[in-house]
Write an enzyme that holds these catalytic residues in place. Sequence first.
Site, PDB file in Angstrom:
ATOM      1  N   MET A   1       0.934  -1.145   0.062  1.00  0.00           N
ATOM      2  CA  MET A   1      -0.095  -0.095  -0.249  1.00  0.00           C
ATOM      3  C   MET A   1       0.869   1.096   0.044  1.00  0.00           C
ATOM      4  O   MET A   1       1.821   1.059   0.587  1.00  0.00           O
ATOM      5  CB  MET A   1      -0.813  -0.020   1.097  1.00  0.00           C
ATOM      6  CG  MET A   1      -1.843   1.048   1.583  1.00  0.00           C
ATOM      7  SD  MET A   1      -2.067   1.103   3.203  1.00  0.00           S
ATOM      8  CE  MET A   1      -0.420   1.539   3.683  1.00  0.00           C
ATOM      9  N   LEU A 152      -3.022   3.926  -4.046  1.00  0.00           N
ATOM     10  CA  LEU A 152      -3.433   2.502  -3.773  1.00  0.00           C
ATOM     11  C   LEU A 152      -2.482   1.672  -4.479  1.00  0.00           C
ATOM     12  O   LEU A 152      -2.415   2.125  -5.646  1.00  0.00           O
ATOM     13  CB  LEU A 152      -4.675   2.189  -3.702  1.00  0.00           C
ATOM     14  CG  LEU A 152      -5.721   3.047  -2.795  1.00  0.00           C
ATOM     15  CD1 LEU A 152      -7.259   2.344  -3.204  1.00  0.00           C
ATOM     16  CD2 LEU A 152      -5.444   2.575  -1.275  1.00  0.00           C
ATOM     17  N   ASP A 153      -2.022   0.689  -4.025  1.00  0.00           N
ATOM     18  CA  ASP A 153      -1.136  -0.316  -5.109  1.00  0.00           C
ATOM     19  C   ASP A 153      -2.170  -0.882  -6.037  1.00  0.00           C
ATOM     20  O   ASP A 153      -3.542  -0.806  -6.159  1.00  0.00           O
ATOM     21  CB  ASP A 153      -0.768  -1.548  -4.098  1.00  0.00           C
ATOM     22  CG  ASP A 153       0.226  -0.992  -3.101  1.00  0.00           C
ATOM     23  OD1 ASP A 153       0.989  -0.052  -3.394  1.00  0.00           O
ATOM     24  OD2 ASP A 153       0.556  -1.873  -1.994  1.00  0.00           O
ATOM     25  N   LYS A 154      -1.689  -1.057  -7.155  1.00  0.00           N
ATOM     26  CA  LYS A 154      -2.286  -1.560  -8.449  1.00  0.00           C
ATOM     27  C   LYS A 154      -3.409  -2.801  -8.147  1.00  0.00           C
ATOM     28  O   LYS A 154      -4.508  -2.361  -8.486  1.00  0.00           O
ATOM     29  CB  LYS A 154      -1.371  -1.897  -9.474  1.00  0.00           C
ATOM     30  CG  LYS A 154      -2.317  -2.384 -10.670  1.00  0.00           C
ATOM     31  CD  LYS A 154      -1.136  -2.754 -11.831  1.00  0.00           C
ATOM     32  CE  LYS A 154      -1.901  -3.427 -13.011  1.00  0.00           C
ATOM     33  NZ  LYS A 154      -0.870  -3.755 -13.961  1.00  0.00           N
TER      34      LYS A 154
END
Length: 341
Positions: A1, A152-154
């Site tokens: 994250m 946000l992470d992918k």
Amino acid sequence: MSDDPLIEEFAADEDLPPVLEASLTTGGARLDKTLSDLFPTLSRARVQALLADGVVTRDGHPVSSASAKALPGLYVVALPAVISAIPQPEDIPLTVLFEDADLIVIDKPAGMAVHPAPGSETGTLVNALLHHCAKSLSGIGGVARPGIVHRLDKHTSGVMVAAKSDAAHAGLSALFAAHDIERTYIALVRGALHPARGRITSNLGRSTGDRKKMAVLNSGGREAITDYVVEQVYGAPTHKGAKPGAQPQAARVACTLHTGRTHQIRVHMASRGAPILGDPVYGSGSPTGAVRAAIAAAGLTRQALHAAVLGFIHPVTGEALRFETAPPEDMRLLEQRLAAL
């Protein structure tokens, strides 16, 4: 994250080498100023961003504090990959939770990168916002990340906010910088954490063994604070022959952020022996066969992490806003399977 505020976006100049090296014989001044003098192609602001990204080392050891005094030694800067293309608007459907003249709140699907990067040059949230919001997005974030104030992470789903006006961009950035934002994530993890409620505080920074990963550091890095609550355990041993203290097979954990470091929740859960299910980077060890079967049956192909709650004060109107979304289908199906263990 990764939810740190993005005040300015920097891309490496195409005529610069991917790695810069220079020796410093006399220290004593602020590190950011010293490095901008040592590397004339880098502005002081860019040096600060590179230090924060953990890509600067002295004699092989990461350095991250821009205000620290520079020490003599060999400084190496690993420049980020060049993103040369200007992102284009793309007609990508968005789940809009709120929108006014200053900001937009969306429920980002898993698999959508927030901004263009090597390997994800198109199909990103930025491309979708450029189409949806036309020319109303704030440009403070730079060409590659208009309106983006956190990430946000992918492969993490959930609630995100983007700025449409410069006033909202500045205000939201200040809120994130001050950690004056309510952010709670739902994670499905291997095993469970003990105690069932607590706070994890550590320093996070680039792993010295793998620069693509983050890690808990004994020194250096940046402070990261996560509160957690184990909301549900799955596959807890209940038979008479179960060993005392035997772990459940999986758990649902609510994680509340007080800081927003890169991969913070993923690293913190793994550091407590409860990595997030499906995490290809930090999911060390293997869940039980029953949990692996549940993951496959649910069709989960990512880390089981969802940004469920985002609350903040509207930076322009002063209105208190709070948004909450349920985890998407892959996590819901996985929970159903886990509940049957």
